[in-house]
Design a protein around this motif. Structure first.
Motif, PDB file in Angstrom:
ATOM      1  N   GLU A 196       0.833  -1.207   0.000  1.00  0.00           N
ATOM      2  CA  GLU A 196       0.000   0.000   0.000  1.00  0.00           C
ATOM      3  C   GLU A 196       0.867   1.256   0.000  1.00  0.00           C
ATOM      4  O   GLU A 196       0.541   2.242  -0.651  1.00  0.00           O
ATOM      5  CB  GLU A 196      -0.940   0.014   1.213  1.00  0.00           C
ATOM      6  CG  GLU A 196      -2.030  -1.059   1.198  1.00  0.00           C
ATOM      7  CD  GLU A 196      -3.059  -0.877   0.082  1.00  0.00           C
ATOM      8  OE1 GLU A 196      -3.023   0.159  -0.602  1.00  0.00           O
ATOM      9  OE2 GLU A 196      -3.882  -1.782  -0.115  1.00  0.00           O
ATOM     10  N   GLU A 215      -4.918   5.670  -1.023  1.00  0.00           N
ATOM     11  CA  GLU A 215      -3.772   4.846  -0.604  1.00  0.00           C
ATOM     12  C   GLU A 215      -3.278   5.257   0.785  1.00  0.00           C
ATOM     13  O   GLU A 215      -2.846   4.400   1.569  1.00  0.00           O
ATOM     14  CB  GLU A 215      -2.623   4.928  -1.613  1.00  0.00           C
ATOM     15  CG  GLU A 215      -2.984   4.513  -3.043  1.00  0.00           C
ATOM     16  CD  GLU A 215      -3.525   3.095  -3.199  1.00  0.00           C
ATOM     17  OE1 GLU A 215      -3.630   2.366  -2.203  1.00  0.00           O
ATOM     18  OE2 GLU A 215      -3.856   2.715  -4.340  1.00  0.00           O
ATOM     19  N   HIS A 260      -5.409   3.416   3.021  1.00  0.00           N
ATOM     20  CA  HIS A 260      -5.095   1.982   3.078  1.00  0.00           C
ATOM     21  C   HIS A 260      -3.864   1.710   3.949  1.00  0.00           C
ATOM     22  O   HIS A 260      -3.842   0.755   4.717  1.00  0.00           O
ATOM     23  CB  HIS A 260      -4.866   1.421   1.664  1.00  0.00           C
ATOM     24  CG  HIS A 260      -6.082   1.522   0.792  1.00  0.00           C
ATOM     25  ND1 HIS A 260      -6.088   1.177  -0.529  1.00  0.00           N
ATOM     26  CD2 HIS A 260      -7.347   1.946   1.065  1.00  0.00           C
ATOM     27  CE1 HIS A 260      -7.293   1.378  -1.044  1.00  0.00           C
ATOM     28  NE2 HIS A 260      -8.075   1.852  -0.089  1.00  0.00           N
ATOM     29  N   GLU A 265      -1.750  -3.856  -8.125  1.00  0.00           N
ATOM     30  CA  GLU A 265      -3.106  -3.683  -7.597  1.00  0.00           C
ATOM     31  C   GLU A 265      -4.057  -4.752  -8.133  1.00  0.00           C
ATOM     32  O   GLU A 265      -5.005  -5.138  -7.452  1.00  0.00           O
ATOM     33  CB  GLU A 265      -3.629  -2.282  -7.922  1.00  0.00           C
ATOM     34  CG  GLU A 265      -2.748  -1.218  -7.299  1.00  0.00           C
ATOM     35  CD  GLU A 265      -3.362   0.173  -7.371  1.00  0.00           C
ATOM     36  OE1 GLU A 265      -3.416   0.721  -8.474  1.00  0.00           O
ATOM     37  OE2 GLU A 265      -3.775   0.679  -6.327  1.00  0.00           O
ATOM     38  N   GLU A 275      -9.739  -0.354  -4.537  1.00  0.00           N
ATOM     39  CA  GLU A 275      -8.771  -1.000  -5.441  1.00  0.00           C
ATOM     40  C   GLU A 275      -9.374  -1.265  -6.816  1.00  0.00           C
ATOM     41  O   GLU A 275      -8.689  -1.179  -7.838  1.00  0.00           O
ATOM     42  CB  GLU A 275      -8.231  -2.312  -4.862  1.00  0.00           C
ATOM     43  CG  GLU A 275      -7.372  -2.199  -3.613  1.00  0.00           C
ATOM     44  CD  GLU A 275      -6.179  -1.271  -3.748  1.00  0.00           C
ATOM     45  OE1 GLU A 275      -5.774  -0.927  -4.873  1.00  0.00           O
ATOM     46  OE2 GLU A 275      -5.656  -0.859  -2.704  1.00  0.00           O
ATOM     47  N   HIS A 294      -8.995   1.695  -8.776  1.00  0.00           N
ATOM     48  CA  HIS A 294      -7.600   1.940  -9.149  1.00  0.00           C
ATOM     49  C   HIS A 294      -7.191   1.091 -10.350  1.00  0.00           C
ATOM     50  O   HIS A 294      -6.512   1.569 -11.257  1.00  0.00           O
ATOM     51  CB  HIS A 294      -6.664   1.639  -7.973  1.00  0.00           C
ATOM     52  CG  HIS A 294      -7.020   2.397  -6.724  1.00  0.00           C
ATOM     53  ND1 HIS A 294      -6.505   2.078  -5.490  1.00  0.00           N
ATOM     54  CD2 HIS A 294      -7.856   3.462  -6.531  1.00  0.00           C
ATOM     55  CE1 HIS A 294      -7.002   2.924  -4.581  1.00  0.00           C
ATOM     56  NE2 HIS A 294      -7.817   3.764  -5.194  1.00  0.00           N
TER      57      HIS A 294
END
Ligand SMILES: [Fe+2]
Ligand SMILES: [Fe+2]
Length: 379
Positions: free
Chosen positions: A132, A162, A165, A212, A242, A245
């Motif tokens: 992360e 992020e 995370h 990812e 995610e 992303h």
């Protein structure tokens, strides 16, 4: 064209001796610096011309959550209990059921296997944490280097995601688990390579598509499997982010790859292969076996052969392969990457849904908000 030695540092992909020779020699290091190449690009074209990225950006703004207040941190986590409950709930082979006669595990009883389960959790969550942070740094770099305004806007929301995370995994490790592990060297090599590369699209390929993509699959597997409610909820929320992303990577590269010639595409295929091998290697859990003083090769022969472990290893690629296919990387240049993924035993996922298509369905935060609004309206 690059050889295996140039791409992954060894001639044979499955050469266990070479894989295990890569170890983390700087376990006490606090700061790790990597030369980050690539130009910071201003654009004077503020025109919002990429509708798909714009849509993703709007969704990201609505789906922000707060790591401190949106998760049930008061949940009591008994790690040993979780290890046993997970094994029971998922019909998993628990250590004592393996045939260990004549191996270093012959003397292991329930106590040792339970401790292995606990350390395995500590290791897994620690690697998620480090990954992360890699994503945080890579995405901040994308904000600088990508030439499109819509992509800069979106990437800025990902930087915030992020940070959250890193925050949740660090908090979970500190408050609910029993120890941190340093970053696995295969993972660190990969992150270093991604950050080091000067081409803006390589950051996307390495991070959004490969790292990812693998994380999304790994989180999904653990989210399904765990009986621990806090981790289940935490992963649900992280996965929703995610998925966006990975979709960001797919949508951006789909456009950019149209401009590249055959040899440039081949370089992207080679980079995808390098990343796939490094991520596969990291799952040998070298550091956990070192913790127990067990020879990793012996562990690989016994524990890593368990059927659910093999399923997990393959499933890690269930997002990467369809996304590479969507980008045209699988079949470009006579199907070079298709052959590599076939050798790695992961080509079977090529027709699974790609993340550019499915990300909205994984938006659990939006679903929860909708459910809460409905409940409030009927109250
Ligand atoms: Fe993340
Ligand atoms: Fe991410």
């Amino acid at each position: 064209m690059a050889s295996n030695l140039e791409m992954i540092g060894r001639d044979e992909v499955d050469d266990l001796e070479s894989i295990l020779a890569v170890t983390n020699t700087e376990v006490d290091e606090i700061a790790h610096s990597v030369a980050s190449h690539g130009d910071a690009i201003f654009t004077w074209d503020y025109e919002r011309s990429r509708a798909a990225l714009g849509k993703l950006y709007e969704r990201a703004k609505k789906s922000q959550w707060n790591a401190q207040t949106d998760l049930p941190w008061d949940t009591d986590v008994d790690q040993e209990h979780v290890v046993l409950a997970n094994a029971l709930a998922n019909n998993m082979t628990f250590g004592p059921e393996l045939d260990t006669a004549g191996t270093p595990f012959a003397s292991w009883g329930d106590k040792e296997w339970l401790e292995f389960g606990v350390q395995s959790q500590n290791w897994t969550l620690s690697q998620f944490l480090h990954g992360e942070q890699g994503a945080l740094i890579c995405t901040a770099k994308v904000v600088e280097t990508v030439p499109w305004i819509d992509a800069k806007y979106y990437a800025a929301t990902q930087v915030m995601d992020e940070a959250r995370h890193v925050e949740v995994f660090a908090k979970y490790l500190d408050e609910k688990l029993s120890g941190h592990y340093p970053i696995n060297s295969h993972l660190r090599l990969l992150l270093d390579d991604i950050i080091n590369d000067s081409r803006w699209d390589m950051t996307y390929l390495g991070m959004q598509i490969m790292v990812e993509g693998l994380a999304l699959a790994a989180f999904g597997f653990i989210q399904q499997m765990t009986t621990e409610p806090l981790l289940k909820q935490l992963l649900r929320y992280v996965m929703a982010d995610e998925a966006r992303h990975v979709a960001f990577g797919v949508l951006s590269l789909q456009e950019y790859y149209q401009e590249l010639n055959a040899s440039e595409i081949r370089e992207r295929q080679e980079f995808a292969f390098e990343a796939a091998v490094r991520m596969r290697d990291r799952f040998l859990q070298q550091e956990v076996w070192d913790h127990f003083g067990v020879d990793v090769k012996e562990a690989v022969k016994i524990v890593m052969q368990a059927p659910e472990r093999k399923t997990f290893q393959a499933l890690l690629f269930s997002k990467i392969v369809p996304n590479c296919k969507k980008l045209g990387l699988l079949d470009a240049g006579d199907g070079w990457l298709r052959e590599r993924f076939t050798d790695l035993g992961v080509i079977q996922f090529e027709d699974w849904v790609d993340t550019g298509e499915e990300y909205a369905s994984l938006d659990e935060v939006a679903k929860d908000r909708l459910a809460n609004d409905k409940a409030a309206a009927t109250a």
